[in-house]
Design a protein around this motif. Sequence first.
Motif, PDB file in Angstrom:
ATOM      1  N   UNK A 108      47.350  28.169  41.634  1.00 54.99           N
ATOM      2  CA  UNK A 108      48.415  27.159  41.446  1.00 54.99           C
ATOM      3  C   UNK A 108      47.841  25.790  41.102  1.00 54.99           C
ATOM      4  N   UNK A 109      46.605  25.550  41.546  1.00 54.53           N
ATOM      5  CA  UNK A 109      45.993  24.228  41.289  1.00 54.53           C
ATOM      6  C   UNK A 109      45.085  24.251  40.069  1.00 54.53           C
ATOM      7  N   UNK A 110      45.024  25.388  39.371  1.00 48.28           N
ATOM      8  CA  UNK A 110      44.051  25.504  38.284  1.00 48.28           C
ATOM      9  C   UNK A 110      44.671  25.544  36.897  1.00 48.28           C
ATOM     10  N   UNK A 111      43.785  25.452  35.905  1.00 50.52           N
ATOM     11  CA  UNK A 111      44.182  25.515  34.497  1.00 50.52           C
ATOM     12  C   UNK A 111      43.957  26.957  34.025  1.00 50.52           C
ATOM     13  N   UNK A 112      45.057  27.643  33.700  1.00 45.73           N
ATOM     14  CA  UNK A 112      44.977  29.066  33.354  1.00 45.73           C
ATOM     15  C   UNK A 112      44.313  29.320  32.004  1.00 45.73           C
ATOM     16  N   UNK A 164      42.997  30.828  38.177  1.00 46.87           N
ATOM     17  CA  UNK A 164      44.183  30.769  37.303  1.00 46.87           C
ATOM     18  C   UNK A 164      43.945  31.537  36.008  1.00 46.87           C
ATOM     19  N   UNK A 165      42.743  31.401  35.442  1.00 41.74           N
ATOM     20  CA  UNK A 165      42.445  32.059  34.168  1.00 41.74           C
ATOM     21  C   UNK A 165      42.349  33.578  34.350  1.00 41.74           C
ATOM     22  N   UNK A 166      41.702  33.993  35.438  1.00 41.08           N
ATOM     23  CA  UNK A 166      41.575  35.432  35.712  1.00 41.08           C
ATOM     24  C   UNK A 166      42.966  36.047  35.941  1.00 41.08           C
TER      25      UNK A 166
END
Length: 331
Positions: free
Chosen positions: A186-190, A233-235
């Motif tokens: 939720x806090x990351x850049x996907x 988030x990317x994973x």
Amino acid sequence: MLVLGIESSCDDLSMSLVDQGRVLANVTATQTLDHAPFGGVVPEIASRRHLESLEPTLELALQKAGRGLDAVEGVAATFAPGLVGSLLVGLNFAKALAYARGLPFRGVHHIEGHLWSAFLENEERYPFLALAVSGGHTHLYYVRAFGDYEILGHTVDDAAGEAFDKVAKRMGLGFPGGPAVERLAREGDAKAFDFAVPQVKGRPLHTSFSGMKTAAMEYLEGPARDRAADLAASFQRGVVRALTTVCRRALEARPARQLVVAGGVACNGPLRAALAELAAERGVDLVLPAPKYCMDNGAMIAFVGERYLREGRSHPLTLNAQARLPLGVAP
Ligand code: KG4
Ligand code: ZN
């Protein structure tokens, strides 16, 4: 028909009472804290804890349902697939109860239970496409009727939940990994790290997650070392895209009225959102279990067991547990 359902295939012992498809009680003895220090389920610990939890779990389920054991008219238990030691505890208890009380017994395939968990609170409409996605499964089925499952595709290596768990373990996020990765994501850049959707040659409805898992491990050694949220988030985005891709292809290939998604990974918010978008695009209804019925639970086993038993389709008490058994193959 009041049916007691017992699920014990992994680290949760869950018992439920279902009558006419309605859940009267669902009680789960979880072992998360017992296995957390090991970063995964330890089979011997799981079966021993089940053994200790049988009687109190049954008592609590009966109490919550407001029924006595005398009122139970049938018994169902998961018989495959799963950890054999764990399966044997619940299965043997169910068979002993059925024997002692002269009740019909039905063994239920764990994945069949997961699929029908979506219909504890919804009506089925055939044919439907079903994705079972958990720690042990990533299977796509075409369902024309109750008990009629055609397998369209599956993972060729890790299950989606297993990939979440392994990446989470490497990141020190604890077990089970899926919810922890989702929270951190939720806090990351996907879009920070690239996770290409894997293609299984010649099998467009198959999935593969080991490449994504390895890519995550490699990113964590280098560019993602200090970017845990971006990596999570990317994973997660990669896994969601892979699952959505096979569902889209299957919906293009087969007529379906509903898209059913079940199993622990079906708890994942971004996956639910992506599939809702796909379903709307394709004009099919997305049917998801309530979050409490996504994880392993006795209700789904009692529900499926009751349907078989009402049709008179019981199993003999000689039914054995099986670690591996595809859905749709006779035990
Ligand atoms: O169905 P389940 O309770 O047990 C199996 O039959 O495997 O599924 C457990 C799996 C675990 O791998 C867990 O990490 C994953 O479901 N899971 C999730 C989420 N909640 C549970 N994966 C992604 N996002 C979640 N929110
Ligand atoms: Zn499961």
